[in-house]
Design a protein around this motif. Structure first.
Motif, PDB file in Angstrom:
ATOM      1  N   LEU A   1     -38.510 -89.764  18.507  1.00 47.33           N
ATOM      2  CA  LEU A   1     -38.829 -88.438  18.002  1.00 47.33           C
ATOM      3  C   LEU A   1     -39.755 -87.656  18.945  1.00 47.33           C
ATOM      4  N   ARG A   2     -40.521 -88.394  19.741  1.00 46.12           N
ATOM      5  CA  ARG A   2     -41.448 -87.726  20.652  1.00 46.12           C
ATOM      6  C   ARG A   2     -40.921 -87.603  22.086  1.00 46.12           C
ATOM      7  N   SER A   3     -39.741 -88.129  22.316  1.00 44.11           N
ATOM      8  CA  SER A   3     -39.229 -88.173  23.695  1.00 44.11           C
ATOM      9  C   SER A   3     -39.110 -86.776  24.328  1.00 44.11           C
ATOM     10  N   ARG A   4     -38.635 -85.797  23.544  1.00 43.58           N
ATOM     11  CA  ARG A   4     -38.474 -84.452  24.106  1.00 43.58           C
ATOM     12  C   ARG A   4     -39.821 -83.875  24.539  1.00 43.58           C
ATOM     13  N   ARG A   5     -40.811 -84.082  23.690  1.00 43.41           N
ATOM     14  CA  ARG A   5     -42.136 -83.561  24.034  1.00 43.41           C
ATOM     15  C   ARG A   5     -42.684 -84.239  25.290  1.00 43.41           C
ATOM     16  N   LEU A   6     -42.439 -85.535  25.398  1.00 38.72           N
ATOM     17  CA  LEU A   6     -42.902 -86.271  26.570  1.00 38.72           C
ATOM     18  C   LEU A   6     -42.227 -85.777  27.844  1.00 38.72           C
ATOM     19  N   LYS A   7     -40.933 -85.478  27.755  1.00 41.21           N
ATOM     20  CA  LYS A   7     -40.204 -84.967  28.928  1.00 41.21           C
ATOM     21  C   LYS A   7     -40.774 -83.627  29.382  1.00 41.21           C
ATOM     22  N   LYS A   8     -41.071 -82.776  28.409  1.00 38.94           N
ATOM     23  CA  LYS A   8     -41.643 -81.468  28.753  1.00 38.94           C
ATOM     24  C   LYS A   8     -43.015 -81.646  29.420  1.00 38.94           C
ATOM     25  N   ASP A   9     -43.807 -82.572  28.876  1.00 37.90           N
ATOM     26  CA  ASP A   9     -45.127 -82.840  29.469  1.00 37.90           C
ATOM     27  C   ASP A   9     -44.992 -83.349  30.891  1.00 37.90           C
ATOM     28  N   LYS A  10     -43.987 -84.184  31.129  1.00 41.27           N
ATOM     29  CA  LYS A  10     -43.772 -84.739  32.462  1.00 41.27           C
ATOM     30  C   LYS A  10     -43.402 -83.646  33.457  1.00 41.27           C
ATOM     31  N   ILE A  11     -42.496 -82.758  33.030  1.00 40.54           N
ATOM     32  CA  ILE A  11     -42.077 -81.661  33.906  1.00 40.54           C
ATOM     33  C   ILE A  11     -43.263 -80.760  34.243  1.00 40.54           C
TER      34      ILE A  11
END
Length: 420
Positions: free
Chosen positions: A314-324
């Motif tokens: 559920l948090r994967s999308r947020r983590l990807k945005k943070d990484k970018i």
């Protein structure tokens, strides 16, 4: 989204907790009824029946701490009733260790103290017994069971008898007899036996024999063999002390025949065998429980792992945005660093030691040293290696430097250095 995730995660943990607690539900135990049953068995000489019953209860895993402490206490009293004092002390110490952790208002600790006093007395450690009894008396026999109080009075009387204080001894024994008459008629032979010893010292043999007949009848009516043995042995001893050897011989024969019926040595041996068997059974049971707990643990771990996976997805999308975003900031930082490097002279050091920013009075020497390395373009890891400190310490210093110099990040730092 985060609120929903946390809510779902909390639900999973709550469910797991409830499942775990269901395995810990304890079954109630009527301790008062059980104690009466054990006392009855012990008075009838059925000590092994008491031991087996208590051992079976101890093997169950749904006992509360208070219940387990009381069962261990009853086991100790069972062993004392067959004069096995080492086993009695062992169980008393185990009971005491648990009882000390119970709420202060529990009376078990006081009962354990009484039992220790009885053991010390029976093993002729009169100094410890006397000390324990004085402690109990100082508390005005607080929380003491009436029957236990009678035994304490008898022991106090015996210690007075050793000092030939006959009047005070008789007073203690008389008080103990009055209590026993009210609360425990079948235990009167014990008090009468002490009174026999007193009159034996005073050479009043007719009184001794009258008390013996009265006490022996009570022991016979109540079916308590150990009291018959006790009374016969006591009368034999009194006869010997008063040089009545014929009567002593006859009473000795009677005591020996009663001891054969009691067969205490074999009873103790068999109880030790039973105790060992139950310990082994308990060990095997513990091993089986460990396997069961491991299975339960595996289920709980699997459930928690599943919860973690759901949470992670559920948090994967947020983590990807943070990484970018972080990658973009790093690229920008590299560009800023490159831009700053281009403004320096290639044949000179990157850091001008005279630059006012490096000589700020607001910075410590360590912070100045670290600041110069930052200006040289060193990463946090490189700074840590050069200064022989951890990256966490480097980050801590950088945070303080930014605060002192009123900077937001390295870009601000490079700009300030360039403008100085």
């Amino acid at each position: 989204m985060d609120a929903l995730i946390n809510k779902n995660f909390t639900r999973y943990l709550t469910l797991i907790t409830l499942v775990s607690i269901s395995f810990l539900n304890a079954k109630g135990l009527n301790l008062e009824s059980l104690e009466k049953e054990i006392v009855t068995y012990n008075r009838a000489g059925k000590h092994m029946v008491s031991q087996k019953k208590l051992s079976e209860i101890l093997l169950t895993n749904d006992l509360s701490a208070e219940e387990r402490a009381n069962i261990l206490y009853l086991m100790a009293t069972t062993y004392r009733s067959v004069n096995d004092y080492l086993m009695c002390i062992d169980y008393l110490e185990r009971s005491q260790a648990i009882a000390k952790k119970l709420p202060n208002e529990n009376t078990l600790l006081m009962r354990i103290d009484h039992e220790f006093a009885f053991v010390y007395f029976d093993t002729k450690d009169y100094e410890k017994s006397g000390e324990a009894m004085r402690h109990i008396a100082e508390q005005n026999y607080k929380t003491i069971d009436p029957e236990d109080k009678a035994y304490i009075l008898m022991q106090e009387g015996f210690l007075l008898l050793k000092e030939n204080r006959y009047g005070e001894t008789e007073k203690k024994y008389t008080e103990a007899l009055a209590i026993m008459e009210k609360v425990s008629h079948c235990n009167l032979p014990m008090a009468y036996g002490k009174m026999m010893e007193l009159y034996g010292r005073k050479k009043e043999i007719s009184k001794v024999e009258g008390i013996y007949d009265q006490a022996y009848k009570i022991a016979d009516d109540c079916g308590i063999l150990k009291y018959k043995v006790f009374l016969a042995a006591e009368l034999e001893s009194i006869y010997k002390e008063n040089d009545l050897f014929t009567q002593a011989y006859e009473m000795g024969l009677k005591a020996d025949s009663l001891r054969k019926l009691e067969d205490q040595g074999n009873v103790i041996s068999e109880m030790h065998i039973i105790d060992k068997a139950y310990i082994e059974k308990g060990t095997l049971q513990e091993e089986e429980e460990i396997v069961a707990h491991e299975k339960i643990g595996a289920i709980i771990v699997a459930a928690m792992l599943l919860s973690f996976i759901v949470y992670s997805v559920l948090r994967s999308r947020r983590l990807k945005k943070d990484k970018i975003r972080m990658e973009e900031e790093i690229e920008q930082m590299k560009e800023d660093l490159h831009s700053y490097s281009q403004n320096t002279h290639s044949n000179e050091k990157n850091v001008d030691p005279e630059n006012e920013i490096f000589n700020s009075d607001k910075l410590t020497e360590r912070q100045k040293e670290l600041l110069k390395l930052m200006a040289d373009g060193s990463s946090n890891r490189e700074i840590a290696e050069k200064l022989f400190i951890t990256e966490s310490t480097v980050k801590y210093h950088i945070k303080n430097i930014y605060s002192v110099l009123e900077l937001k990040d390295r870009r601000d730092l490079f700009k300030k250095i360039s403008n100085s």
